[in-house]
Design an enzyme around this catalytic site. Sequence first.
Site, PDB file in Angstrom:
ATOM      1  N   ASP A   1      -0.866   2.329  -2.596  1.00 47.94           N
ATOM      2  CA  ASP A   1      -0.377   3.709  -2.483  1.00 47.94           C
ATOM      3  C   ASP A   1      -1.537   4.696  -2.368  1.00 47.94           C
ATOM      4  O   ASP A   1      -2.628   4.443  -2.883  1.00 47.94           O
ATOM      5  CB  ASP A   1       0.492   4.035  -3.709  1.00 47.94           C
TER       6      ASP A   1
ATOM      7  N   HIS B   1      -3.134   5.664   6.871  1.00 51.90           N
ATOM      8  CA  HIS B   1      -2.553   4.324   7.012  1.00 51.90           C
ATOM      9  C   HIS B   1      -3.528   3.412   7.764  1.00 51.90           C
ATOM     10  O   HIS B   1      -3.661   2.235   7.450  1.00 51.90           O
ATOM     11  CB  HIS B   1      -1.205   4.388   7.724  1.00 51.90           C
TER      12      HIS B   1
ATOM     13  N   LEU C   1      -6.175 -18.810   1.120  1.00 46.91           N
ATOM     14  CA  LEU C   1      -5.368 -17.773   0.470  1.00 46.91           C
ATOM     15  C   LEU C   1      -4.023 -17.573   1.185  1.00 46.91           C
ATOM     16  O   LEU C   1      -3.969 -17.581   2.411  1.00 46.91           O
ATOM     17  CB  LEU C   1      -6.166 -16.456   0.524  1.00 46.91           C
TER      18      LEU C   1
HETATM   19  C1  IPE Z   1       5.539   2.409  -2.594  1.00 47.56           C
HETATM   20  O1  IPE Z   1       4.894   3.601  -2.336  1.00 47.56           O
HETATM   21  C2  IPE Z   1       5.718   1.624  -1.345  1.00 47.56           C
HETATM   22  C3  IPE Z   1       4.495   1.156  -0.676  1.00 47.56           C
HETATM   23  C4  IPE Z   1       3.271   1.314  -1.067  1.00 47.56           C
HETATM   24  C5  IPE Z   1       4.739   0.444   0.526  1.00 47.56           C
HETATM   25  P1  IPE Z   1       5.685   4.966  -2.135  1.00 47.56           P
HETATM   26  O2  IPE Z   1       4.662   5.999  -1.904  1.00 47.56           O
HETATM   27  O3  IPE Z   1       6.733   4.811  -1.100  1.00 47.56           O
HETATM   28  O4  IPE Z   1       6.393   5.137  -3.556  1.00 47.56           O
HETATM   29  P2  IPE Z   1       7.062   6.432  -4.210  1.00 47.56           P
HETATM   30  O5  IPE Z   1       7.964   7.015  -3.187  1.00 47.56           O
HETATM   31  O6  IPE Z   1       5.946   7.365  -4.554  1.00 47.56           O
HETATM   32  O7  IPE Z   1       7.752   5.923  -5.422  1.00 47.56           O
HETATM   33  C1  IPE Z   2       1.301   4.048   0.868  1.00 48.91           C
HETATM   34  O1  IPE Z   2       0.711   5.279   1.016  1.00 48.91           O
HETATM   35  C2  IPE Z   2       1.669   3.446   2.206  1.00 48.91           C
HETATM   36  C3  IPE Z   2       3.120   3.418   2.471  1.00 48.91           C
HETATM   37  C4  IPE Z   2       4.059   3.765   1.651  1.00 48.91           C
HETATM   38  C5  IPE Z   2       3.495   2.958   3.789  1.00 48.91           C
HETATM   39  P1  IPE Z   2       1.565   6.616   1.061  1.00 48.91           P
HETATM   40  O2  IPE Z   2       1.872   6.920   2.482  1.00 48.91           O
HETATM   41  O3  IPE Z   2       2.726   6.538   0.166  1.00 48.91           O
HETATM   42  O4  IPE Z   2       0.512   7.649   0.518  1.00 48.91           O
HETATM   43  P2  IPE Z   2       0.809   8.915  -0.410  1.00 48.91           P
HETATM   44  O5  IPE Z   2       1.468   8.407  -1.655  1.00 48.91           O
HETATM   45  O6  IPE Z   2       1.671   9.837   0.364  1.00 48.91           O
HETATM   46  O7  IPE Z   2      -0.554   9.473  -0.673  1.00 48.91           O
HETATM   47 MG    MG Z   3       3.011   7.066  -1.805  1.00 45.97          MG
END
Ligand code: IPE
Ligand code: IPE
Ligand code: MG
Length: 255
Positions: free
Chosen positions: A24, A41, A135
């Site tokens: 995240d 990303h 892995l």
């Molecule tokens: C969780 O992250 C999903 C992934 C990293 C793929 P999110 O950014 O979607 O989670 P929430 O919405 O903050 O709970």
């Molecule tokens: C996690 O990073 C990746 C996915 C959920 C695809 P985020 O896109 O949720 O990044 P933040 O939480 O907005 O910084």
């Molecule tokens: Mg996020």
Amino acid sequence: MADDNVDILATNITIPRHIAIIMDGNGRWAEKRNKARVMGHRAGVEAVRGVVESCAKQGVEVLTLFAFSSENWRRPKKEVGLLMELFMTALGHEVRRMHKNNVRLRIIGDKERFSSALQGRIKKAEELTKDNSGLTVVVAANYGGRWDVTQAAKDLAGLVRDGELSVEDITPERMASYVSLSDLPEPDLFIRTGGEKRISNFLLWQLAYTELYFTDTLWPDFKDDSLTEAITSFSLRQRRFGQTGKQVEEAKADA
Ligand code: IPE
Ligand code: IPE
Ligand code: MG
């Protein structure tokens, strides 16, 4: 003095067999740099490459990565589209790289919602790497823990309906063999980057006894030393699985 401490730790490091990560913070990483979220990303894919390589080097057996949750479809259409594109390209070049490194790739989640092109690529990548003995990298895509438990329950209900299983035979052990990752060791260490302290519908069943580790580091900044820090924290914990600390100590002494 500080160096001595590092040495002591280094000799006591337990490498988790299975690490599961919620990657995240990509969006915030990009926003901090005044860049579009998709750049975060992209940087996230590079971080994946690094972590896959260090896990392989350190002898981790399974690395499960949460790439796209069943709730992430709620994001703006454009971001979802770009994520799908990125997934598509990564399945091209990253998979070739993984294959060269003897990595076995597997995708878990409800794949039916993906385009047929993406489903085709997933199949090809899994097929290409299935006999690799290094892995195992599991990518959770359109994955939700509730979906996972539900699909296991559905499968078991089907067996009962067809007279192949009795209701009494539905045990936690049986359930465990119908959820994703049933053929792999349970996750020992869970890592969530990006500062949030929640599971966000990741592996609900499988994380029952996993050690949880949260870090403020944003996923694109998660490097070798961040992984070492997480593994060190894991090594310092006593896993009791319901027993007392004394029992665990005694069992360790007897081993
Ligand atoms: C969780 O992250 C999903 C992934 C990293 C793929 P999110 O950014 O979607 O989670 P929430 O919405 O903050 O709970
Ligand atoms: C996690 O990073 C990746 C996915 C959920 C695809 P985020 O896109 O949720 O990044 P933040 O939480 O907005 O910084
Ligand atoms: Mg996020």
